[in-house]
Enzyme design. Structure first.
Site, mmCIF file in Angstrom:
data_model
loop_
_atom_site.group_PDB
_atom_site.id
_atom_site.type_symbol
_atom_site.label_atom_id
_atom_site.label_comp_id
_atom_site.label_asym_id
_atom_site.label_seq_id
_atom_site.Cartn_x
_atom_site.Cartn_y
_atom_site.Cartn_z
ATOM 1 N N HIS A 272 3.661 3.082 1.831
ATOM 2 C CA HIS A 272 2.484 3.874 1.475
ATOM 3 C C HIS A 272 2.889 5.340 1.279
ATOM 4 O O HIS A 272 2.203 6.254 1.743
ATOM 5 C CB HIS A 272 1.430 3.739 2.593
ATOM 6 C CG HIS A 272 0.005 3.958 2.160
ATOM 7 N ND1 HIS A 272 -0.997 3.059 2.397
ATOM 8 C CD2 HIS A 272 -0.589 5.004 1.530
ATOM 9 C CE1 HIS A 272 -2.143 3.544 1.943
ATOM 10 N NE2 HIS A 272 -1.917 4.719 1.409
ATOM 11 N N SER B 177 -6.226 2.997 -8.200
ATOM 12 C CA SER B 177 -6.610 2.993 -6.788
ATOM 13 C C SER B 177 -8.080 2.626 -6.622
ATOM 14 O O SER B 177 -8.925 3.014 -7.429
ATOM 15 C CB SER B 177 -6.379 4.395 -6.215
ATOM 16 O OG SER B 177 -6.984 4.524 -4.948
ATOM 17 N N GLY C 250 9.700 7.069 -3.085
ATOM 18 C CA GLY C 250 10.863 7.948 -3.250
ATOM 19 C C GLY C 250 11.605 7.821 -4.559
ATOM 20 O O GLY C 250 12.631 8.472 -4.736
ATOM 21 N N VAL C 251 11.106 7.030 -5.490
ATOM 22 C CA VAL C 251 11.821 6.883 -6.772
ATOM 23 C C VAL C 251 11.581 8.138 -7.625
ATOM 24 O O VAL C 251 10.441 8.444 -7.979
ATOM 25 C CB VAL C 251 11.350 5.621 -7.531
ATOM 26 C CG1 VAL C 251 12.002 5.555 -8.905
ATOM 27 C CG2 VAL C 251 11.629 4.367 -6.717
ATOM 28 N N LYS D 57 0.775 -5.468 -0.898
ATOM 29 C CA LYS D 57 1.443 -4.155 -0.946
ATOM 30 C C LYS D 57 1.526 -3.564 0.460
ATOM 31 O O LYS D 57 0.493 -3.296 1.085
ATOM 32 C CB LYS D 57 0.643 -3.214 -1.855
ATOM 33 C CG LYS D 57 1.168 -1.785 -1.876
ATOM 34 C CD LYS D 57 0.399 -0.935 -2.883
ATOM 35 C CE LYS D 57 0.878 0.493 -2.884
ATOM 36 N NZ LYS D 57 0.376 1.285 -1.749
ATOM 37 N N TYR E 261 -8.711 -1.859 -1.370
ATOM 38 C CA TYR E 261 -8.950 -1.679 0.059
ATOM 39 C C TYR E 261 -10.089 -2.602 0.436
ATOM 40 O O TYR E 261 -11.102 -2.659 -0.275
ATOM 41 C CB TYR E 261 -9.354 -0.236 0.372
ATOM 42 C CG TYR E 261 -8.178 0.706 0.485
ATOM 43 C CD1 TYR E 261 -7.185 0.487 1.435
ATOM 44 C CD2 TYR E 261 -8.060 1.810 -0.347
ATOM 45 C CE1 TYR E 261 -6.105 1.344 1.546
ATOM 46 C CE2 TYR E 261 -6.982 2.676 -0.240
ATOM 47 C CZ TYR E 261 -6.001 2.429 0.712
ATOM 48 O OH TYR E 261 -4.940 3.272 0.824
ATOM 49 N N THR F 229 -3.666 -3.608 -0.462
ATOM 50 C CA THR F 229 -2.978 -2.734 0.508
ATOM 51 C C THR F 229 -3.185 -3.289 1.908
ATOM 52 O O THR F 229 -4.321 -3.487 2.348
ATOM 53 C CB THR F 229 -3.518 -1.294 0.400
ATOM 54 O OG1 THR F 229 -3.215 -0.806 -0.909
ATOM 55 C CG2 THR F 229 -2.872 -0.384 1.436
HETATM 56 C C1 GLV Z 1 -4.675 6.774 -0.034
HETATM 57 O O1 GLV Z 1 -4.391 5.623 -0.192
HETATM 58 C C2 GLV Z 1 -3.919 7.659 0.773
HETATM 59 O O2 GLV Z 1 -2.851 7.254 1.246
HETATM 60 O O3 GLV Z 1 -4.360 8.808 0.973
#
Ligand code: GLV
Length: 371
Positions: free
Chosen positions: A254, A106, A287-288, A230, A129, A155
């Site tokens: 997300h 991340s 959800g996997v 994504k 980000y 993202t």
């Molecule tokens: C980070 O990407 C979050 O969703 O908190």
């Protein structure tokens, strides 16, 4: 007590972690309808197993963006892992490389791209980000490249942070002994306490709400790394992502943390797969929790899946060993699902191996003619 499936780590993590941390990892947005749906939707997909096929040897290996991995189960980016365990992302990176699979780091990691690279060899992607200050983005992407990361997972579902009510109640903020390590030198590594969610305020202050398709093209001018978009869940955006030069798509909501009442990712997957027409690979997260879920996603056209919360919860429970165990359990369950479905390699998994409730012929009873 022995852990026998991935889901059992959640309760252990809940006991071990401070409430603010557990709630941040576990929650979804608003009513958390999508959060439950990401799991529930898998139960609406049933198997059509084939029998009497020699399954004494099963090959789960695959290739993602040209990189060979041991199984189609990869690690999703999830933020601030040192809140779960002191070794945080470093433990996750080691567990992923021991399992022969890909870890996505991340942007908001509590370990830097360089620190993660220093854990040893491994195939790693970097989740990005886009900050308002594009110099910050350009520097970070360059650092990820130099640290040997192989792709950018951009993202695209977070121009603003979703409304996570537990974080608002808990006044969520990154604990003061931690920093968003990738941003430390840029004076953006700390998160101020706010009178609601400190992360929501951070996002409002730093993340670029103007982000649009032209920025996907801009990103390609500053990096040679392939870009996975994504957060796509419609056919329309799939076509735009391909036009914009994406190397792949991650069907993601997300972890149900952004817009509530979007469909479960497993429900959105086929629409995206059909629109992609095999031109770029389509991946899924959300959800996997079972090997059967992995199989269902592949049968509906995914090239692989990513797991998020199971990593955080197992990390909290047992550190690196926990994450290794999660990857191992999912691997074994997936192998068993393949065997019991009559598939010996990933290419043998087809749409005909599953049936969904949207496959059934419409059998709404017609009103009886009046006599
Ligand atoms: C980070 O990407 C979050 O969703 O908190």
């Amino acid at each position: 007590m022995e852990v026998t499936n991935v889901m059992e780590y959640e309760a252990i993590a809940k006991q071990k972690l401070p409430k603010m941390v557990f709630d941040y990892y576990a929650s979804g947005a608003e009513d958390q309808w999508t959060l439950a749906e990401n799991r529930n939707a898998f139960s609406r997909i049933l198997f059509r197993p084939r029998i009497l096929i020699d399954v004494s040897r099963i090959d789960m290996t695959t290739t993602v963006l040209g990189f060979k991995i041991s199984m189609p189960i990869m690690i999703a980016p999830s933020a601030m892992q040192k809140m779960a365990h002191p070794e945080g992302e470093l433990a996750t990176a080691r567990a992923a490389s021991a399992a022969g699979t890909i870890m996505t780091l991340s942007s908001w990691a509590t370990s830097s791209v360089e620190e993660v690279a220093s854990t040893g060899p491994g195939i790693r992607f970097f989740q990005l980000y886009v900050y308002k200050d594009r110099n910050v983005v350009a520097q970070l992407v360059r650092r990820a490249e130099r640290a040997g990361f192989k792709a950018i997972a951009l993202t695209v579902d977070t121009p603003r942070l979703g409304r996570r009510e537990a974080d608002i109640k808990n006044r969520f903020v990154l604990p003061p002994y931690l920093t968003l390590k990738n941003f430390e030198g840029l004076n953006l590594g700390k998160m101020d306490q706010a009178n609601d969610s400190g992360l929501a305020s951070y996002v409002a202050g730093q993340i670029d709400r103007t982000l649009s398709w032209k920025d996907v093209q801009w990103l390609q001018t500053i990096t040679k790394l392939p870009i996975l978009v994504k957060g796509v869940i419609t056919a329309e955006d799939t076509r735009l992502a391909i036009q914009a030069g994406a190397a792949g798509i991650i069907v993601s909501n997300h972890g149900a943390r952004q817009l509530d009442y979007v469909p479960a990712t497993i429900m959105a997957l086929e629409e995206v797969v059909k629109a992609a027409q095999g031109r770029i690979p389509v991946f899924l997260d959300g959800g996997v929790r079972r090997g059967t879920d992995v199989f269902k996603a592949l049968a509906l056209g995914a090239a692989g899946i990513f797991i998020g919360r199971p990593v955080l919860f197992s990390l909290a429970a047992e550190g690196e060993a926990g994450v290794r165990k999660v990857l191992q359990m999912l691997r074994e369950e997936f192998e068993l699902t393949m065997a019991l479905s009559g598939c010996t390699s990933l290419k043998e998994i087809t749409r005909d191996h599953v049936t969904t409730d949207w496959d059934l012929p419409r059998t709404h009873p017609r009103p009886l003619p009046r006599l």
